[in-house]
Design a protein around this motif. Structure first.
Motif, short mmCIF file in Angstrom:
data_model
loop_
_atom_site.label_atom_id
_atom_site.label_comp_id
_atom_site.label_asym_id
_atom_site.label_seq_id
_atom_site.Cartn_x
_atom_site.Cartn_y
_atom_site.Cartn_z
N GLY A 143 0.72 -1.41 -0.26
CA GLY A 143 -0.07 -0.14 -0.27
C GLY A 143 0.66 1.40 0.00
N VAL A 144 0.17 2.11 0.35
CA VAL A 144 0.95 3.24 0.00
C VAL A 144 1.79 3.85 1.21
N GLN A 145 0.88 3.35 2.23
CA GLN A 145 1.81 3.95 3.61
C GLN A 145 2.89 4.06 3.86
N ASN A 146 2.63 1.89 3.59
CA ASN A 146 4.18 1.75 3.82
C ASN A 146 5.22 1.94 3.00
N THR A 147 4.99 2.58 1.99
CA THR A 147 5.82 2.69 0.91
C THR A 147 6.51 4.45 1.30
N ASN A 148 5.25 4.99 1.36
CA ASN A 148 5.69 6.60 2.19
C ASN A 148 6.67 6.40 3.49
N ASN A 149 6.50 5.45 4.30
CA ASN A 149 7.42 4.87 5.84
C ASN A 149 8.89 4.42 5.02
N PHE A 150 8.79 3.41 3.96
CA PHE A 150 9.83 3.13 3.86
C PHE A 150 10.38 3.91 3.60
N LEU A 151 10.46 5.22 2.20
CA LEU A 151 11.14 6.54 1.40
C LEU A 151 11.60 7.10 2.72
N ASP A 152 10.13 7.39 3.68
CA ASP A 152 11.07 8.65 4.82
C ASP A 152 12.16 7.67 5.32
N ARG A 153 12.03 7.06 5.84
CA ARG A 153 12.79 5.45 6.67
C ARG A 153 14.02 5.25 5.65
N THR A 154 13.43 5.01 4.36
CA THR A 154 16.31 5.09 4.37
C THR A 154 15.94 6.48 3.87
N THR A 155 15.31 8.01 3.47
CA THR A 155 16.06 9.33 3.24
C THR A 155 16.56 9.11 4.69
N TRP A 156 15.87 8.85 5.88
CA TRP A 156 16.20 9.63 6.79
C TRP A 156 17.66 8.77 7.33
N THR A 157 17.59 7.96 7.38
CA THR A 157 18.46 6.99 7.40
C THR A 157 20.08 7.33 6.33
N LEU A 158 19.39 7.36 5.49
CA LEU A 158 20.41 8.66 4.00
C LEU A 158 21.35 9.50 4.38
N ALA A 159 20.74 10.34 5.51
CA ALA A 159 21.02 11.62 5.82
C ALA A 159 22.04 11.41 6.86
#
Length: 110
Positions: free
Chosen positions: A45-61
């Protein structure tokens, strides 16, 4: 050698961070909206994809920030280890500026 490895890792993380941020769309579009066509049935779903992208962004930063700080300690420091600031001006001659006389004026009221 370790400084070069840090630079390569920083570049890889920076490119990955750029790609992840470009995939996101703040208005709900982007990659997350393309997975949300069937609701919760398509790839989480959209919510899990948004969570994944958000967590990935913060982890990479955070990873990039840590790598930059660690690379600072790996910079090769060439030079004299017993460098003292008070010895830096040895052998340099300094002169005082020439004294100039007060400007004379030839103006007179006649």
């Amino acid at each position: 050698m370790s400084y070069t490895a840090f630079l390569i890792l920083i570049l890889i993380v920076a490119i990955a961070l750029i790609l992840i941020v470009m995939v996101q769309n703040p208005k709900g579009g982007g990659l997350s909206s393309s997975f949300g066509g069937g609701g919760a049935q398509s790839l989480g779903g959209v919510q899990n994809t948004n969570n994944f992208l958000d967590r990935t962004t913060w982890t990479l930063a955070i990873t990039m920030f840590a790598l930059i700080l660690l690379a600072n300690f790996a910079i090769p420091r060439g030079g004299d280890s017993n460098f003292k600031l008070d010895n830096t001006l040895d052998g340099i001659e300094t002169t005082t500026p020439a004294k100039t006389a007060a400007p004379s004026t030839n103006d007179s009221l006649k």
